[in-house]
Design a protein around this motif. Structure first.
Motif, short mmCIF file in Angstrom:
data_model
loop_
_atom_site.label_atom_id
_atom_site.label_comp_id
_atom_site.label_asym_id
_atom_site.label_seq_id
_atom_site.Cartn_x
_atom_site.Cartn_y
_atom_site.Cartn_z
N ASP A 1 2.93 6.33 -7.05
CA ASP A 1 1.90 7.16 -7.65
C ASP A 1 2.25 8.65 -7.52
O ASP A 1 2.05 9.44 -8.46
CB ASP A 1 0.55 6.88 -6.97
CG ASP A 1 -0.62 7.46 -7.74
OD1 ASP A 1 -0.70 7.23 -8.95
OD2 ASP A 1 -1.43 8.17 -7.12
N GLU A 2 2.82 9.01 -6.37
CA GLU A 2 3.25 10.39 -6.17
C GLU A 2 4.38 10.76 -7.12
O GLU A 2 4.39 11.85 -7.71
CB GLU A 2 3.69 10.57 -4.72
CG GLU A 2 4.11 11.99 -4.37
CD GLU A 2 4.54 12.13 -2.92
OE1 GLU A 2 5.27 13.08 -2.61
OE2 GLU A 2 4.14 11.27 -2.12
N HIS A 3 5.33 9.86 -7.30
CA HIS A 3 6.43 10.11 -8.24
C HIS A 3 5.92 10.25 -9.67
O HIS A 3 6.40 11.10 -10.43
CB HIS A 3 7.45 8.97 -8.16
CG HIS A 3 8.50 9.17 -7.11
ND1 HIS A 3 8.29 8.85 -5.78
CD2 HIS A 3 9.76 9.66 -7.17
CE1 HIS A 3 9.37 9.12 -5.08
NE2 HIS A 3 10.28 9.62 -5.90
N TYR B 1 0.83 -1.20 0.00
CA TYR B 1 0.00 0.00 0.00
C TYR B 1 0.87 1.25 0.00
O TYR B 1 0.65 2.18 -0.79
CB TYR B 1 -0.92 -0.02 1.22
CG TYR B 1 -1.76 1.22 1.40
CD1 TYR B 1 -2.84 1.47 0.56
CD2 TYR B 1 -1.46 2.13 2.41
CE1 TYR B 1 -3.61 2.61 0.72
CE2 TYR B 1 -2.23 3.28 2.58
CZ TYR B 1 -3.30 3.51 1.73
OH TYR B 1 -4.06 4.65 1.88
N ALA B 2 1.87 1.29 0.89
CA ALA B 2 2.76 2.46 0.97
C ALA B 2 3.56 2.62 -0.31
O ALA B 2 3.77 3.74 -0.79
CB ALA B 2 3.69 2.32 2.17
N PHE B 3 4.02 1.49 -0.86
CA PHE B 3 4.81 1.54 -2.09
C PHE B 3 3.98 2.13 -3.24
O PHE B 3 4.46 3.00 -3.98
CB PHE B 3 5.28 0.13 -2.47
CG PHE B 3 6.06 0.07 -3.75
CD1 PHE B 3 7.42 0.37 -3.77
CD2 PHE B 3 5.46 -0.29 -4.94
CE1 PHE B 3 8.14 0.33 -4.95
CE2 PHE B 3 6.17 -0.34 -6.12
CZ PHE B 3 7.52 -0.04 -6.12
N THR C 1 1.38 3.37 -17.50
CA THR C 1 1.34 4.72 -16.92
C THR C 1 0.73 4.73 -15.53
O THR C 1 0.66 5.78 -14.90
CB THR C 1 0.52 5.65 -17.84
OG1 THR C 1 -0.80 5.11 -18.01
CG2 THR C 1 1.19 5.81 -19.20
N GLU C 2 0.28 3.58 -15.04
CA GLU C 2 -0.29 3.48 -13.71
C GLU C 2 0.50 2.46 -12.89
O GLU C 2 1.11 1.53 -13.45
CB GLU C 2 -1.76 3.07 -13.76
CG GLU C 2 -2.66 4.10 -14.45
CD GLU C 2 -4.11 3.68 -14.45
OE1 GLU C 2 -4.39 2.53 -14.03
OE2 GLU C 2 -4.96 4.49 -14.87
N VAL C 3 0.47 2.63 -11.58
CA VAL C 3 1.27 1.78 -10.70
C VAL C 3 0.90 0.31 -10.86
O VAL C 3 1.78 -0.55 -11.03
CB VAL C 3 1.08 2.20 -9.22
CG1 VAL C 3 1.92 1.31 -8.31
CG2 VAL C 3 1.45 3.65 -9.02
#
Length: 631
Positions: free
Chosen positions: A213-215, A206-208, A330-332
């Motif tokens: 996503d923020e990057h 979850y944290a990863f 383009t998505e995690v």
């Protein structure tokens, strides 16, 4: 994870409940007091007509007193409210700033404004600026979950004690501070558990995902150039073997050691997380694909460094899959999925390597998933078969025995090549029940041939590394052989070199047990693993099998000739028989014979056949004991 959350959630609920109870009790007391005073005022008003002057003076005094008390109560309530806000702002606000503000507000709310207030929390202390000569001081402890973590101290110059309102306010402020800090501590622990892997203290999935996503959002907004953002998916190779042979406790210790190595390896901008089990995932920023490859090799190298766990040096390897933003997604979730697919292909490529994602991998992955689904039912549907390949002595050309080889005939697929399903069976753990079936079936077939009079025949049976590491393997093998009523020396168990080297001490212990029971043991694919000569002399084995990769180019005048000669000499010096597999040409046969090799196996001397064909071609013929084409 649920067990870890339960006491924290309970503590949080209790803290919130206590806070609500204290606030409710305080407001209830204020309400009751004001209602009582209101009744007194009403009584004075109704009687003021008969005692006008006296009652009016008394009324004015009482009203003034009650207004002052009400004003003080409002100040207290405001102080409590502001205190809760200040505590909520910590640690965004510094602790000294929070303590300063609370102390000032407590001082303003007290009945005697000249009081000196001292507030201490977690060893940090703040006092109001006014300096007084205190006649007495009152100490109110601040506790979190029963442990005192600070205090509120009020000192006054007046001889009188604190008013009931001031004392009540001070107690409730301390309780409120303790409860709010307890709640914040519980919330912080819940947040940590929700974002951190409990074993390695690395970020969890979850944290990863949030970090990546923020990057990606920053990447899209700033149009970053000159950098690649890659997701690297890691799975440790055959880690289940360590858990099965040494226990999960030692497996967890190994994971923690490897996780610590990852922390020291990565740059500050990179991220590593544990997804669960033996799976890790990285976000790597690199200038180019060449730099990504270099980082991938560093990860693989740092994994292979032996780890001292449970009194043993354990060696593991890993397989990596790499997906690059934005061409691979383009998505995690998409990037992680594609990196996982690439990792699977790295395992198919032989493990201990890495693969970049390619679009065509998806089709292959779907095909492998379908193959795995069919393999899971192959045993119960009786689709698995055994073929037998003859082994001949190079001294006299006599048939010595055969090797049992696993085959799979799947309806709709036909004969599935062993290279496609053996590794899949190992990865899924299906090789353990399949290996047990192979051992039973091969022993039953050998017994039938012995009954027919071919009691000189020996059978070599492959044992997978996963099967060999099973704690009950030795007992299971002994029981199967005992039921078949075969002489122990008739069955030769082939153990791969890599199976032994993963945990040498445990392997040697099991090999001694097998030898004591009467089994013959050979090291299969010798020369392709990592064993040292120091350990080889300790292995209680009877035979070395030279891998076909050394035999294939034997006549080409390269280093393979020197390697084969060395293995033959080494084996004989250790009193071991040496067999070469993969012999396909007469020239290879003759060269091996000239080196002193004891036996051969390969297409030249006989292809693998089912039991009926093997018996017809190699047992029932007049030259059953010889390979006529080689005489």
């Amino acid at each position: 994870m649920n067990d870890a959350f339960s006491p924290l959630i309970l503590s949080l609920c209790i803290a919130q409940l206590l806070l609500l109870v204290w606030v409710w009790r305080y407001f209830r007391r204020v309400q009751q007091r004001l209602m009582a005073e209101n009744q007194d005022l009403q009584h004075l008003l109704t009687t003021s007509s008969t005692h006008s002057d006296l009652m009016t003076a008394e009324l004015k005094t009482r009203v003034a007193d009650k207004q002052a008390e009400l004003s003080n109560s409002l100040q207290v309530l405001n102080c409590l409210y502001k205190t809760s806000q200040l505590i909520e702002s910590y640690p965004q606000q510094t602790l000294s700033k929070v303590l300063s503000d609370i102390a000032q507000r407590v001082q303003l709310a007290l009945s005697f404004p000249d009081s000196h207030v001292c507030l201490s929390l977690y060893g940090e202390k703040f006092e109001t600026d006014n300096l007084i000569t205190a006649i007495w001081c009152v100490h109110f402890p601040i506790r979190v979950m029963g442990t005192e973590i600070g205090y509120l101290q009020i000192c006054q110059t007046e001889a009188d004690r604190l008013s009931e309102t001031d004392e009540s306010m001070s107690c409730e402020i301390c309780v409120q501070i303790g409860n709010l800090l307890a709640r914040k501590k519980a919330n912080e622990e819940l947040y940590r558990l929700a974002h951190t892997d409990y074993l390695t203290r690395l970020p969890n999935r979850y944290a990863f995902n949030k970090l990546v996503d923020e990057h990606i959002r920053q990447w899209q907004q700033n149009c970053v150039s000159g950098q690649l953002l890659a997701i690297v998916f890691l799975d440790l190779d055959r880690f289940k073997n360590i858990n099965d042979s040494m226990g999960h406790q030692h497996g967890d210790m190994l994971l923690k050691i490897i996780a610590e190595r990852f922390k020291t390896l990565l740059k500050q901008a990179d991220v590593v997380a544990r997804l669960g089990g033996d799976e890790f995932i990285f976000m790597i920023l690199a200038p180019s694909r060449i730099d990504l490859q270099a980082t991938a090799r560093c990860i693989l190298d740092i994994i292979k460094v032996p780890c001292h766990v449970g009194g043993r040096d354990l060696s593991v390897s890993g397989s990596l899959g790499i997906a690059v933003y934005p061409q691979d997604g383009t998505e995690v979730d998409t990037l992680v999925q594609h990196a996982d697919v690439a990792m699977y292909h790295a395992k198919q490529a032989g493990r201990n390597t890495f693969q970049f994602y390619r679009a065509q991998m998806n089709a292959r992955t779907l095909e492998l998933l379908a193959l795995e689904s069919d393999l899971r039912t192959a045993l119960e549907r009786q689709e698995l078969l055994l073929y037998y390949q003859p082994q001949f002595s190079l001294h006299d050309g006599q048939l010595e025995g055969c090797e049992a080889l696993l085959r799979w005939y799947a309806p709709g697929r036909g004969m599935v090549p062993p290279s496609e399903f053996i590794m899949l069976a190992e990865e899924t753990g299906l090789i353990v029940p399949i290996g047990e079936w192979v051992l039973k079936t091969a022993c039953q077939q050998l017994k039938q041939w012995h009954i027919l009079g071919f009691d000189y025949l020996k059978m070599a049976i492959n044992v997978s590394s996963l099967q060999f590491r099973e704690s009950q393997f030795v007992t299971q093998a002994s029981q199967i052989l005992s039921k078949s009523e075969l002489p122990m020396h008739a069955v030769e168990l082939e153990i791969t070199e890599s199976s032994i080297i993963d945990d040498i001490k445990l392997a040697i212990e099991k090999l001694h047990k097998l030898r004591k029971l009467g089994f013959k043991v050979s090291i299969d694919d010798f020369g392709t693993g990592y064993s040292s000569l120091n350990y080889l002399k300790q292995f209680p084995v009877d035979k070395l099998k030279i891998d076909c990769s050394f035999v294939r180019d034997l006549a080409q005048g390269n280093h393979d000739e020197a390697i084969v000669k060395t293995i033959v000499m080494l084996g004989h010096n250790l009193n071991l028989n040496v067999l070469a597999e993969g012999v396909e040409t007469q020239q290879q046969y003759e060269l091996l014979q000239s080196y002193g090799t004891d036996a051969v196996q390969g297409f030249l001397t006989g292809k693998p056949q089912d039991a009926e064909q093997f018996q017809r071609l190699f047992l029932n013929a007049d030259t059953a004991h010889q390979s006529s084409s080689l005489m």
